[in-house]
Design an enzyme around this catalytic site. Structure first.
Site, short mmCIF file in Angstrom:
data_model
loop_
_atom_site.label_atom_id
_atom_site.label_comp_id
_atom_site.label_asym_id
_atom_site.label_seq_id
_atom_site.Cartn_x
_atom_site.Cartn_y
_atom_site.Cartn_z
N SER A 105 0.84 -1.21 0.00
CA SER A 105 0.00 0.00 0.00
C SER A 105 0.86 1.25 0.00
O SER A 105 1.96 1.26 0.55
CB SER A 105 -0.88 0.00 1.26
OG SER A 105 -1.46 1.27 1.48
N TYR A 148 -1.08 -0.54 10.90
CA TYR A 148 -1.46 -1.17 9.62
C TYR A 148 -0.35 -0.95 8.59
O TYR A 148 0.16 -1.89 7.99
CB TYR A 148 -2.79 -0.61 9.08
CG TYR A 148 -2.93 -0.86 7.61
CD1 TYR A 148 -2.78 0.17 6.69
CD2 TYR A 148 -3.18 -2.14 7.12
CE1 TYR A 148 -2.87 -0.07 5.33
CE2 TYR A 148 -3.27 -2.39 5.76
CZ TYR A 148 -3.11 -1.34 4.88
OH TYR A 148 -3.18 -1.57 3.53
N LYS A 192 2.56 -3.59 6.62
CA LYS A 192 2.86 -3.68 5.20
C LYS A 192 4.36 -3.47 4.97
O LYS A 192 5.00 -4.20 4.20
CB LYS A 192 2.07 -2.61 4.41
CG LYS A 192 0.57 -2.89 4.33
CD LYS A 192 0.25 -4.18 3.59
CE LYS A 192 -1.23 -4.37 3.39
NZ LYS A 192 -1.55 -5.67 2.74
C1 WQD Z 1 -9.29 9.78 0.95
C2 WQD Z 1 -9.49 11.27 1.16
C3 WQD Z 1 -9.68 11.88 3.46
C4 WQD Z 1 -13.46 9.74 4.09
C5 WQD Z 1 -6.72 4.82 3.08
C6 WQD Z 1 -5.72 4.04 3.86
C7 WQD Z 1 -4.73 3.42 2.93
C8 WQD Z 1 -5.43 2.64 1.85
C9 WQD Z 1 -6.48 3.48 1.14
C10 WQD Z 1 -5.34 0.31 2.40
C11 WQD Z 1 -8.67 11.83 2.31
C12 WQD Z 1 -10.98 12.15 2.71
C13 WQD Z 1 -12.31 10.26 3.51
C14 WQD Z 1 -14.49 10.62 4.51
C15 WQD Z 1 -13.18 12.48 3.77
N1 WQD Z 1 -6.02 1.47 2.39
N2 WQD Z 1 -12.19 11.61 3.36
N3 WQD Z 1 -14.31 11.96 4.33
O1 WQD Z 1 -6.87 7.86 3.78
O2 WQD Z 1 -6.01 8.12 1.41
O3 WQD Z 1 -6.07 5.86 2.42
O4 WQD Z 1 -7.35 3.99 2.15
O5 WQD Z 1 -4.26 0.09 1.95
O6 WQD Z 1 -3.90 2.58 3.69
O7 WQD Z 1 -5.02 4.95 4.70
O8 WQD Z 1 -8.19 6.99 1.79
O9 WQD Z 1 -10.59 7.09 1.24
O10 WQD Z 1 -9.88 7.17 3.69
O11 WQD Z 1 -9.47 9.15 2.22
O12 WQD Z 1 -13.05 13.70 3.64
O13 WQD Z 1 -15.57 10.20 5.04
O14 WQD Z 1 -10.85 11.51 1.47
O15 WQD Z 1 -9.38 12.93 4.37
O16 WQD Z 1 -8.27 13.14 1.98
P1 WQD Z 1 -6.75 7.32 2.40
P2 WQD Z 1 -9.61 7.54 2.27
#
Ligand code: WQD
Length: 357
Positions: A124, A148, A152
């Protein structure tokens, strides 16, 4: 010869199983369904018309896991199985180290014993932590910020050491950015349990009326509009990347690491706008505090995978939104609820090819 897919019932796993079957591979899936539903694999067999040999078991159950190697001629392993909720990993780190690290050690132990020394590993972009600059290439500093992400990173290091101790190993490490979307059929897709942590499943649950409004985490980042920027990649593009990585793994040796992203970042507000444009569905939202640990901007430099795997993401953000919505609107409650789904051991339909055990 078959490909063993651990965690094959999950979001990325099921989409990869579909591409593997379409690509003519025989596949075996080991999954404990702790964070997935066997219905996803049943639907993969419906879409492809091909069978999947399923072993409903936990990778930590070494004796059961060994039967998979005894019963089958395995050519390579694609290792998806693992827990992946960042927040949960902070509160229950031991569960993450045990599930993700120990399970990987056990599968590698059996691979070594049965001389199956070819693995594609699901890593990841989280291993980059808060990047100092973008786009991110594979040589960037690795600094995971949560248990997490550390699992990885540790597994990547374990696999590197495995190759040093035995040069017969061929390992391809894939660092995913932000997988979203669904197969064009709308019949398989992302089905997180409970309230989604990730952006797109949260948006689709708002769109389908299950959640009231999107909470946008932070509006003052140094980005185009103040909201977080990420590299969203269609899950089918990601799945196709696994087949090209598998080809390389089967025909080479050594450890090769690739970013699988589009190389294009979108802010949260841009994703919301794209979703509304793609689907005609309004997404109400409110700005709230930033989520701790979030990077402002994170997107890939995917040129190494383009050059060495001949892989490039083909689908754009509008298609990602359309496909995500088709899945969610066709399946407002995701796959059948776990308590309603049948025990896969009892499923004798023609869709599953279950081992005689
Ligand atoms: C994306 C953007 C949030 C939810 C995560 C894991 C990573 C990988 C992918 C496994 C960010 C914003 C999100 C919400 C929001 N998983 N957001 N409101 O954090 O980039 O990565 O998922 O491997 O390990 O960390 O993805 O989809 O959570 O967030 O504003 O309800 O959307 O702040 O900018 P992220 P995400």
């Amino acid at each position: 010869m078959a490909i063993l897919v651990t965690g094959g019932a999950g979001f990325i796993g099921s989409h990869t199983c579909l591409e593997l079957l379409s690509g003519g591979y025989d596949i075996i899936v080991v999954d404990n369904f702790s964070n997935s539903n066997p219905e996803s694999l049943k639907r993969v067999t419906e879409i492809t018309g091909k069978l999947i040999k399923i072993y409903p078991m936990d990778l930590l159950d070494l004796n059961s896991l060994e039967t998979v190697f005894l019963d089958n001629h395995i050519e390579a392993v694609i290792h998806f199985a693992g827990l992946k909720a960042v927040g949960e990993s902070v509160h229950d780190s031991l569960k993450y180290y045990k599930n993700n690290i120990t399970a990987t050690l056990l599968i590698c132990e059996l691979m070594q014993k049965y001389k199956v020394k070819k693995m594609v590993f699901s890593s990841s972009a989280t291993v980059y932590g808060l990047p100092d600059s973008v786009p991110i290439s594979e040589g960037f500093p690795l600094k995971a910020l949560n248990p997490y992400g550390r699992t990885k990173l540790m597994i990547e290091e374990i696999l590197q050491d495995l190759y040093v101790s035995d040069n017969e190993w061929s390992i391809t490490i894939l660092r995913y950015f932000n997988p979203i979307g669904a197969h064009e059929s709308g019949w398989i897709g992302e089905d997180p349990s409970g309230t989604p942590n990730n952006l797109m499943p949260y948006i689709t649950r708002v769109a389908v009326g299950q959640l009231k409004e999107l909470q946008i985490f932070g509006k003052d980042y140094a980005t185009v509009d103040g909201t977080g920027v990420r590299d969203y990649i269609h899950v089918v593009d990601l799945a196709k990347g696994h087949l090209l990585a598998l080809d390389k793994t089967l025909t080479s040796s050594g450890v090769h690491t690739y970013n699988l992203g589009t190389g294009r970042g979108y802010s949260v507000l841009e994703v919301v706008e794209a979703f509304e444009l793609a689907t005609g569905v309004h997404i109400p939202y409110k700005m709230v505090q930033p989520r701790s640990g979030d990077a402002a901007i994170c997107y890939a430099d995917p040129t190494k995978a383009e050059k060495e795997l001949n892989w490039k993401a083909a689908k754009g953000i509008i298609e990602m939104c359309q496909d995500a919505w088709r899945w969610q609107s066709n399946n407002p409650h995701g796959y059948v609820k776990k308590e309603e789904s049948v025990n896969p051991r009892l499923v004798q339909s023609e869709d599953f090819l279950l081992p005689n055990n």
